[in-house]
Scaffold this active site. Structure first.
Site, PDB file in Angstrom:
ATOM      1  N   ASP B 200       0.896  -1.147   0.000  1.00  0.00           N
ATOM      2  CA  ASP B 200       0.000   0.000   0.000  1.00  0.00           C
ATOM      3  C   ASP B 200       0.938   1.201   0.000  1.00  0.00           C
ATOM      4  OD1 ASP B 200      -1.514   2.218   0.647  1.00  0.00           O
ATOM      5  OD2 ASP B 200      -2.887   1.099   1.924  1.00  0.00           O
ATOM      6  N   HIS B 201       1.021   1.882  -1.140  1.00  0.00           N
ATOM      7  CA  HIS B 201       2.096   2.877  -1.274  1.00  0.00           C
ATOM      8  C   HIS B 201       1.972   4.009  -0.266  1.00  0.00           C
ATOM      9  CE1 HIS B 201      -0.989   4.855  -3.749  1.00  0.00           C
ATOM     10  NE2 HIS B 201      -0.381   5.966  -3.435  1.00  0.00           N
ATOM     11  N   HIS B 263      -6.063   2.393   2.087  1.00  0.00           N
ATOM     12  CA  HIS B 263      -5.256   3.540   2.530  1.00  0.00           C
ATOM     13  C   HIS B 263      -5.741   4.117   3.860  1.00  0.00           C
ATOM     14  CE1 HIS B 263      -3.505   3.288  -1.336  1.00  0.00           C
ATOM     15  NE2 HIS B 263      -4.392   3.998  -1.999  1.00  0.00           N
TER      16      HIS B 263
END
Lengths: 330, 513
Positions: B200-201, B263
């Site tokens: 999950d960047h 996120h």
């Protein structure tokens, strides 16, 4: 000999007028349309950095080190104080000051950093007052870093005890310092960092990564000698590199008293700037590394019994400004 | 891993400077993410001298592409998307060790060819190489890729050695709890959990990492970090863009799946978790799972804890913007939400009674992601009553994740003058101002972390499931009621009225950061 203070840029101000001078400097910059901090936000000084130029520093060298600090400050905005000793003494203690500022514009609108420099020139007789004067130019609740450039008089350490003992790191370049500079009685010896060791980071990393793929026992089995050859420009780097290899091999379990560690100037026919050879007294195993700092090319060759590995790689030393950040923060 | 546990030749080097010999294989090599993020990330790691000398990049995709053409595409991607200019000597070194293998994702023979390709690299090199697989494909082929990595022996190569294979998987990790569990089962049938890096960047962003530092390295915050001092928490992930050409994908996804479930839930977990026993990946992930499991099931339906909406026509940046239903590839009666907001309650000692508000939407007023901690107001009425003289704000600590990463704290202060008047002021810290804006992108950090085997900033399988457990009943409910309860908001606004109702019951309102 010209004064090193004169070699540095900036506006002359009385020592008492440094804060006012800095404010006026930014105001006049803004008026003339030059970059200036719109708010205190942009003056994002998170560390204090003292560059103390030694008495043996030439004006050219002073300008060069100043440029390094400017480049460093682009990445790590700091309150920078440059101390410039004067060799010709005056009977009355005297100190002069200059101020200088730069704003660096980055890629986004919020990326604007404005950095202030304070240069202090002091006579020998002013030395006892120096630290008080410097303290007023620092943000004392932020960390202090101290770069002793060409510092050569261990007897003078007591004069700078306040700064040295408060400093989180004291930076020394053993390539241009007296041989025993690292063993001077610094107030906190554990805070001293040799810039030569830090400059070597890319080489330590590259060699370390390569050798870390082999079991330590294979690396040290039968090792007779470690030879590091160098050209004249990197003699200090070679000395520090062999000391690092000695420590790493000891950590691998090597008995260093059975291994010869040699540092020799390069032979005329050698094209690389630095070379490492692990000598096992036989053609195999072997480990060789050649690094040419001029071209940026290096070559690993090794065989620890699993076949020949021949691997081109990059080689460089850290740039001066990155060497500073490596020494200060890591 | 402590320094003493590492190879002696890596002592004294940061863990990120000790990556082993590695082959990175990108599945979906001709895709958008590869060009925009992955190739530039590899290039910038090379630029910073963080790749090992024996680093190899292999693109894998269905489309046959000659090696030279793939290198050319990568070159173009760097020029267009890298944060730094293309430096020939850096890229040439990587390009010389970049190749491409064409093959299907469900074709075992193609994976065997890939295995032979990597074996040949290893043989030529003369030593063992770690295989790092980056699955950057549509989710429909996740499982075939994973199964074929198992069947071809690629997943188990060098198992139980430091060079064991690893796999990075892009979101979405399922589309609901059932599919997430199925995906995890498929993964675990081939890989051990310590080989798996669910990316999950957001977790690679500096401010998100800084959240842990701010919380646990500053003595002033942690004593206040509980229901006694915190009134509420708002987490916002707002996008300015609409669905653009991704209408087809977005119709199957929506804001809850696309943003909230991953996120924003990760941001919530890092904000609300208990202090971990160490900075070890498993210690942190254990705490995240605990807090996610402590969230009370949502009340769904009218006057519940959830709001959803679609953007209607409006104005963004001074230009007219169409509504969601007018966008290309969107069904006329689409039931997909472009905005979702949740009111969560965490049922534990620390957070009982403190609402956590989460929202995410497309076509909002501006692109911003932040975590805002709203503190309770001080007791008593010393500075209350005369509102003209006393403009008191609640103390708010906000972590801005993008853009302009940084944090700020709202304090009340006295306005200079003879009378006592107060005014809120903002103390700010911005990464760009302090450290420069040219810092590493999230993908650089995360790819390197996976190479060196650090899973701290990746999502564990049980974390993904805990998050889906919360969101799946909402998705099921929305599916069952069709468009009933679907609100709308003007493109370029801060969201629908129904979301305002979620926060106004406590006399609060959404921030407009």
């Amino acid at each position: 000999m010209p004064d090193i203070f004169e070699a540095l840029p900036g506006i002359d101000v009385p020592v008492s007028g440094i804060p006012k001078g800095l404010t006026q400097m930014w105001a006049s910059n803004a008026e003339s349309g030059q970059p200036s901090p719109e708010s205190e936000d942009a003056k994002a000084m998170q560390v204090n950095f003292v560059l103390h130029l030694g008495l043996n520093t030439t004006p050219d060298d002073a300008a060069k080190q100043f440029e390094t600090v400017v480049k460093f400050a682009r990445r790590y905005p700091s309150r920078i104080v440059v101390l410039c000793p004067r060799s010709n003494d005056e009977p009355a203690p005297e100190m002069r000051a200059k101020i200088y500022g730069e704003c660096f514009l980055g890629r986004s609108k919020s990326d604007k950093r404005c950095v202030e420099f304070v240069m202090l020139s002091y006579s020998k007789s002013a030395r006892p007052y120096l630290e008080n004067q410097v303290s007023t130019a620092l943000s004392t609740d932020l960390p202090l870093y101290y770069w002793a450039h060409r510092f050569s008089a261990s007897g003078r350490l007591a004069d700078y005890r306040y700064l040295l003992s408060r400093a989180k790191r004291v930076l020394i370049d053993s390539a241009i310092s007296p041989p025993d500079a690292l063993t001077y009685p610094w107030p906190n010896p554990e805070t001293t960092r040799d810039l030569v060791y830090c400059r070597l980071l890319p080489i330590r990393q590259s060699v370390g990564q390569f050798l870390a793929a082999y079991p330590p026992a294979k690396i040290i089995a039968g090792l007779k000698a470690v030879n590091v050859r160098h050209d004249s420009a990197v003699a200090a780097e070679a000395r520090v590199l062999v000391a690092w290899l000695q420590r790493r091999l000891a950590a691998c379990g090597a008995k260093n008293d059975t291994i010869a560690f040699n540092v020799t100037p390069r032979a005329a026919e050698m094209t690389s700037s630095l070379a490492i050879d692990f000598d096992y007294g036989a053609p195999c195993p072997f480990f060789r590394w050649r690094g040419d700092l001029g071209t940026g090319h290096a070559l690993f060759e090794a065989d620890f019994g699993s076949g020949l590995t021949r691997l081109p790689a990059a080689v460089s030393l850290l740039s001066p400004e990155n060497t500073l950040s490596e020494a200060m923060f890591f | 891993m402590s320094d003493s546990q590492r190879h002696p030749f890596l002592h004294g080097l940061s863990k990120h400077r000790g990556a082993p010999p590695t082959v990175v294989v990108i599945f979906g090599a001709s895709g958008d993410l590869t060009a925009r993020k992955l190739i530039p990330a590899v290039y910038n790691l090379g630029y910073d001298n963080l790749l090992p000398a024996d680093f190899f990049l292999v693109g894998y995709g269905r489309k046959p592409i000659p090696d030279a053409e793939f290198r050319g595409l990568a070159d173009e991607a760097i020029k267009e998307f890298s944060r730094r200019e293309l430096k020939a000597d850096v890229w040439d070194r990587i390009a010389a060790q970049t190749t491409y293998v064409a093959g299907g994702y469900d074709d075992k023979e193609s994976f065997e060819r890939l295995a032979q390709h990597i074996d040949a690299i290893e043989k030529k090199l003369g030593r063992d190489v770690q295989r790092l697989f980056y699955i950057s494909t549509p989710p429909s082929v996740f499982v075939p890729i994973i199964q074929n990595l198992g069947a071809s022996g690629l997943a188990s190569k060098h198992r139980h050695s430091p060079q064991h294979s690893r796999v990075i998987i892009e979101k979405p990790f399922g589309k609901d709890l059932t599919s997430a569990r199925e995906l995890n089962e498929a993964i675990r049938s081939v890989f051990d959990e310590n080989q798996v890096y669910r990316i999950d960047h957001y977790l690679g962003k500096e401010t998100v990492q800084d959240l842990l530092v701010q919380r646990f390295a500053n003595a002033i915050f942690e004593p206040l970090w509980n229901r006694n001092f915190i009134d509420s928490v708002q987490i916002t992930v707002a996008e300015e863009v609409g669905v653009g050409s991704r209408g087809g994908y977005y119709e199957q996804s929506g804001a809850l799946r696309d943003m909230i479930q991953n996120h924003t839930m990760q941001l919530l977990a890092l904000t609300a978790m208990e202090p971990p026993g160490s900075l070890h990946a498993e210690a942190i992930r254990d705490e995240k799972v605990k807090v996610l499991n402590a969230i009370q099931p949502l009340t769904i339906g009218p006057a519940g804890d959830v709001a959803r909406a679609q953007y209607a026509a409006g104005m963004v940046n001074g230009k007219a913007a169409p509504g969601y239903l007018e966008e290309e590839g969107i069904a006329a009666h689409s039931n997909t939400e472009t905005y979702a907001a949740l009111r969560l309650s965490i049922n534990n000692w620390r957070w009982q009674g403190v609402p956590f508000y989460l929202r995410s939407g497309k076509r909002m007023a501006r692109r911003v992601s932040e975590i805002a901690i709203n503190f309770r107001r001080p007791p008593g009425t010393l500075f209350a009553g005369e509102t003209a003289r006393f403009d008191l704000a609640a103390n708010t600590l906000s972590f801005q994740i993008q853009p302009d990463e940084g944090l700020s704290l709202i304090l009340n202060t006295k306005v200079p003058g003879l009378e006592t008047r107060t005014q809120p002021v903002k103390m700010s810290f911005r990464y760009a101002t302090t450290f420069g804006s040219n810092t590493a992108e999230a993908y650089e950090r995360l790819v390197l972390d996976a190479m060196v085997g650090d899973g701290t900033l990746f999502i564990r399988g049980d974390e993904a499931e805990a998050s889906w457990k919360l969101c799946t009943p909402v998705l099921d409910y929305w599916r069952s009621v069709g468009r009933t309860g679907m609100d709308s908001y003007a493109a370029g606004s801060w969201g629908p009225a129904s979301a305002d109702t979620l926060v106004s019951s406590r006399g609060q309102c959404w921030r407009q950061p």
